[in-house]
Motif scaffolding. Structure first.
Motif, PDB file in Angstrom:
ATOM      1  N   ASN A 164      64.112  10.821  25.861  1.00 15.26           N
ATOM      2  CA  ASN A 164      63.994  12.124  25.198  1.00 15.26           C
ATOM      3  C   ASN A 164      64.253  13.271  26.172  1.00 15.26           C
ATOM      4  O   ASN A 164      64.876  14.267  25.817  1.00 15.26           O
ATOM      5  CB  ASN A 164      62.630  12.272  24.524  1.00 15.26           C
ATOM      6  CG  ASN A 164      62.540  11.468  23.250  1.00 15.26           C
ATOM      7  OD1 ASN A 164      63.557  11.064  22.666  1.00 15.26           O
ATOM      8  ND2 ASN A 164      61.342  11.215  22.788  1.00 15.26           N
ATOM      9  N   PHE A 165      63.796  13.134  27.396  1.00 16.84           N
ATOM     10  CA  PHE A 165      64.065  14.147  28.419  1.00 16.84           C
ATOM     11  C   PHE A 165      65.566  14.271  28.663  1.00 16.84           C
ATOM     12  O   PHE A 165      66.123  15.372  28.678  1.00 16.84           O
ATOM     13  CB  PHE A 165      63.337  13.801  29.728  1.00 16.84           C
ATOM     14  CG  PHE A 165      63.695  14.713  30.857  1.00 16.84           C
ATOM     15  CD1 PHE A 165      63.100  15.959  30.963  1.00 16.84           C
ATOM     16  CD2 PHE A 165      64.629  14.334  31.803  1.00 16.84           C
ATOM     17  CE1 PHE A 165      63.442  16.822  32.004  1.00 16.84           C
ATOM     18  CE2 PHE A 165      64.974  15.178  32.850  1.00 16.84           C
ATOM     19  CZ  PHE A 165      64.375  16.425  32.949  1.00 16.84           C
ATOM     20  N   ALA A 166      66.237  13.131  28.839  1.00 19.95           N
ATOM     21  CA  ALA A 166      67.687  13.136  29.096  1.00 19.95           C
ATOM     22  C   ALA A 166      68.454  13.686  27.896  1.00 19.95           C
ATOM     23  O   ALA A 166      69.438  14.407  28.061  1.00 19.95           O
ATOM     24  CB  ALA A 166      68.163  11.725  29.440  1.00 19.95           C
ATOM     25  N   SER A 167      67.984  13.379  26.695  1.00 20.74           N
ATOM     26  CA  SER A 167      68.635  13.915  25.492  1.00 20.74           C
ATOM     27  C   SER A 167      68.458  15.424  25.396  1.00 20.74           C
ATOM     28  O   SER A 167      69.399  16.152  25.079  1.00 20.74           O
ATOM     29  CB  SER A 167      68.056  13.262  24.233  1.00 20.74           C
ATOM     30  OG  SER A 167      68.352  11.889  24.207  1.00 20.74           O
ATOM     31  N   ALA A 168      67.253  15.906  25.658  1.00 15.88           N
ATOM     32  CA  ALA A 168      66.978  17.339  25.565  1.00 15.88           C
ATOM     33  C   ALA A 168      67.743  18.126  26.632  1.00 15.88           C
ATOM     34  O   ALA A 168      68.306  19.186  26.348  1.00 15.88           O
ATOM     35  CB  ALA A 168      65.475  17.593  25.701  1.00 15.88           C
ATOM     36  N   ARG A 169      67.766  17.607  27.838  1.00 16.58           N
ATOM     37  CA  ARG A 169      68.400  18.328  28.947  1.00 16.58           C
ATOM     38  C   ARG A 169      69.914  18.226  28.942  1.00 16.58           C
ATOM     39  O   ARG A 169      70.610  19.194  29.188  1.00 16.58           O
ATOM     40  CB  ARG A 169      67.916  17.771  30.286  1.00 16.58           C
ATOM     41  CG  ARG A 169      66.582  18.203  30.692  1.00 16.58           C
ATOM     42  CD  ARG A 169      66.596  19.679  31.016  1.00 16.58           C
ATOM     43  NE  ARG A 169      65.218  20.045  31.155  1.00 16.58           N
ATOM     44  CZ  ARG A 169      64.761  20.871  32.037  1.00 16.58           C
ATOM     45  NH1 ARG A 169      65.579  21.492  32.825  1.00 16.58           N
ATOM     46  NH2 ARG A 169      63.489  21.114  32.104  1.00 16.58           N
ATOM     47  N   PHE A 170      70.412  17.001  28.710  1.00 17.96           N
ATOM     48  CA  PHE A 170      71.832  16.746  28.925  1.00 17.96           C
ATOM     49  C   PHE A 170      72.584  16.291  27.674  1.00 17.96           C
ATOM     50  O   PHE A 170      73.773  16.019  27.743  1.00 17.96           O
ATOM     51  CB  PHE A 170      72.001  15.692  30.028  1.00 17.96           C
ATOM     52  CG  PHE A 170      71.192  15.988  31.258  1.00 17.96           C
ATOM     53  CD1 PHE A 170      71.494  17.079  32.067  1.00 17.96           C
ATOM     54  CD2 PHE A 170      70.111  15.195  31.601  1.00 17.96           C
ATOM     55  CE1 PHE A 170      70.739  17.359  33.198  1.00 17.96           C
ATOM     56  CE2 PHE A 170      69.342  15.468  32.725  1.00 17.96           C
ATOM     57  CZ  PHE A 170      69.666  16.551  33.530  1.00 17.96           C
ATOM     58  N   TRP A 185      72.221  13.486  26.284  1.00 16.75           N
ATOM     59  CA  TRP A 185      72.517  12.071  26.479  1.00 16.75           C
ATOM     60  C   TRP A 185      71.936  11.244  25.343  1.00 16.75           C
ATOM     61  O   TRP A 185      70.792  11.441  24.953  1.00 16.75           O
ATOM     62  CB  TRP A 185      71.936  11.625  27.824  1.00 16.75           C
ATOM     63  CG  TRP A 185      72.325  10.260  28.245  1.00 16.75           C
ATOM     64  CD1 TRP A 185      73.599   9.815  28.491  1.00 16.75           C
ATOM     65  CD2 TRP A 185      71.465   9.149  28.482  1.00 16.75           C
ATOM     66  NE1 TRP A 185      73.567   8.504  28.869  1.00 16.75           N
ATOM     67  CE2 TRP A 185      72.265   8.064  28.871  1.00 16.75           C
ATOM     68  CE3 TRP A 185      70.094   8.980  28.398  1.00 16.75           C
ATOM     69  CZ2 TRP A 185      71.746   6.823  29.178  1.00 16.75           C
ATOM     70  CZ3 TRP A 185      69.571   7.737  28.712  1.00 16.75           C
ATOM     71  CH2 TRP A 185      70.393   6.680  29.095  1.00 16.75           C
ATOM     72  N   VAL A 190      64.097  15.779  19.171  1.00 16.59           N
ATOM     73  CA  VAL A 190      64.879  16.249  20.315  1.00 16.59           C
ATOM     74  C   VAL A 190      66.316  16.536  19.892  1.00 16.59           C
ATOM     75  O   VAL A 190      66.886  17.578  20.239  1.00 16.59           O
ATOM     76  CB  VAL A 190      64.844  15.214  21.462  1.00 16.59           C
ATOM     77  CG1 VAL A 190      65.813  15.576  22.567  1.00 16.59           C
ATOM     78  CG2 VAL A 190      63.441  15.073  22.006  1.00 16.59           C
ATOM     79  N   GLN A 234      66.446  19.721  17.784  1.00 13.77           N
ATOM     80  CA  GLN A 234      66.259  20.912  18.611  1.00 13.77           C
ATOM     81  C   GLN A 234      67.532  21.260  19.372  1.00 13.77           C
ATOM     82  O   GLN A 234      67.887  22.420  19.500  1.00 13.77           O
ATOM     83  CB  GLN A 234      65.102  20.714  19.592  1.00 13.77           C
ATOM     84  CG  GLN A 234      63.748  20.739  18.933  1.00 13.77           C
ATOM     85  CD  GLN A 234      62.625  20.405  19.892  1.00 13.77           C
ATOM     86  OE1 GLN A 234      62.753  19.533  20.745  1.00 13.77           O
ATOM     87  NE2 GLN A 234      61.504  21.089  19.739  1.00 13.77           N
ATOM     88  N   ARG A 235      68.210  20.241  19.859  1.00 16.40           N
ATOM     89  CA  ARG A 235      69.415  20.482  20.660  1.00 16.40           C
ATOM     90  C   ARG A 235      70.621  20.849  19.799  1.00 16.40           C
ATOM     91  O   ARG A 235      71.436  21.672  20.195  1.00 16.40           O
ATOM     92  CB  ARG A 235      69.729  19.253  21.498  1.00 16.40           C
ATOM     93  CG  ARG A 235      70.893  19.490  22.431  1.00 16.40           C
ATOM     94  CD  ARG A 235      70.998  18.425  23.485  1.00 16.40           C
ATOM     95  NE  ARG A 235      72.203  18.595  24.252  1.00 16.40           N
ATOM     96  CZ  ARG A 235      72.279  19.271  25.383  1.00 16.40           C
ATOM     97  NH1 ARG A 235      71.209  19.835  25.888  1.00 16.40           N
ATOM     98  NH2 ARG A 235      73.416  19.365  26.028  1.00 16.40           N
ATOM     99  N   ARG A 237      69.084  23.480  16.099  1.00 13.81           N
ATOM    100  CA  ARG A 237      68.314  24.637  16.558  1.00 13.81           C
ATOM    101  C   ARG A 237      67.455  25.254  15.447  1.00 13.81           C
ATOM    102  O   ARG A 237      67.504  26.456  15.200  1.00 13.81           O
ATOM    103  CB  ARG A 237      69.259  25.678  17.164  1.00 13.81           C
ATOM    104  CG  ARG A 237      70.109  25.107  18.290  1.00 13.81           C
ATOM    105  CD  ARG A 237      71.269  25.962  18.727  1.00 13.81           C
ATOM    106  NE  ARG A 237      72.128  26.542  17.713  1.00 13.81           N
ATOM    107  CZ  ARG A 237      73.114  25.889  17.059  1.00 13.81           C
ATOM    108  NH1 ARG A 237      73.348  24.620  17.324  1.00 13.81           N
ATOM    109  NH2 ARG A 237      73.865  26.506  16.169  1.00 13.81           N
TER     110      ARG A 237
END
Length: 117
Positions: free
Chosen positions: A25-31, A33, A63, A66-67, A70
């Motif tokens: 989830n972190f990688a999806s939100a940030r990048f 991925w 996630v 959100q990405r 929006r």
């Protein structure tokens, strides 16, 4: 072969699934991925007001929404109380995401949720 071993390891090491999905989830939100391709078309639309996530699981769709979409608000439904509680803790201060620990169906009622181990 490795995938099978990882799944087996997750069975015997209880914190691994949480850690795995937190990382994903972190990688999806940030990048962006590993965001499911079904969500990618939402990037082309203007931001939306409300998104409904039916079957929140570990929060992957939250996630992705959100990405890509929006939305100003997301209501997520998850009948597995353990997962719903984890998501509720994660998003308790967001003001954007509301977690409902219920299942959705055609008719009202109660049932036993069987979670495979």
């Amino acid at each position: 072969m490795i995938g099978r071993q990882v799944r087996e390891l997750q069975t015997y090491v209880p914190f691994l699934p949480s850690a795995k999905f937190a990382l994903l989830n972190f990688a999806s939100a940030r990048f962006g991925w590993r965001i499911d391709s079904d969500f990618l078309f939402l990037e082309r639309l203007p931001p939306i007001g409300l998104a409904l996530d039916i079957g929140a699981n570990w929060g992957q769709s939250i996630v992705a929404l959100q990405r890509t979409a929006r939305p100003s608000r997301i209501i997520s439904f998850e009948p597995n109380q353990v997962l719903a509680d984890k998501l509720a803790r994660r998003y308790r201060t967001s003001g954007q995401v509301e977690i409902q620990a219920v299942a959705l169906g055609e008719e009202p009622g109660r049932f036993t949720l069987h979670v495979p181990v």
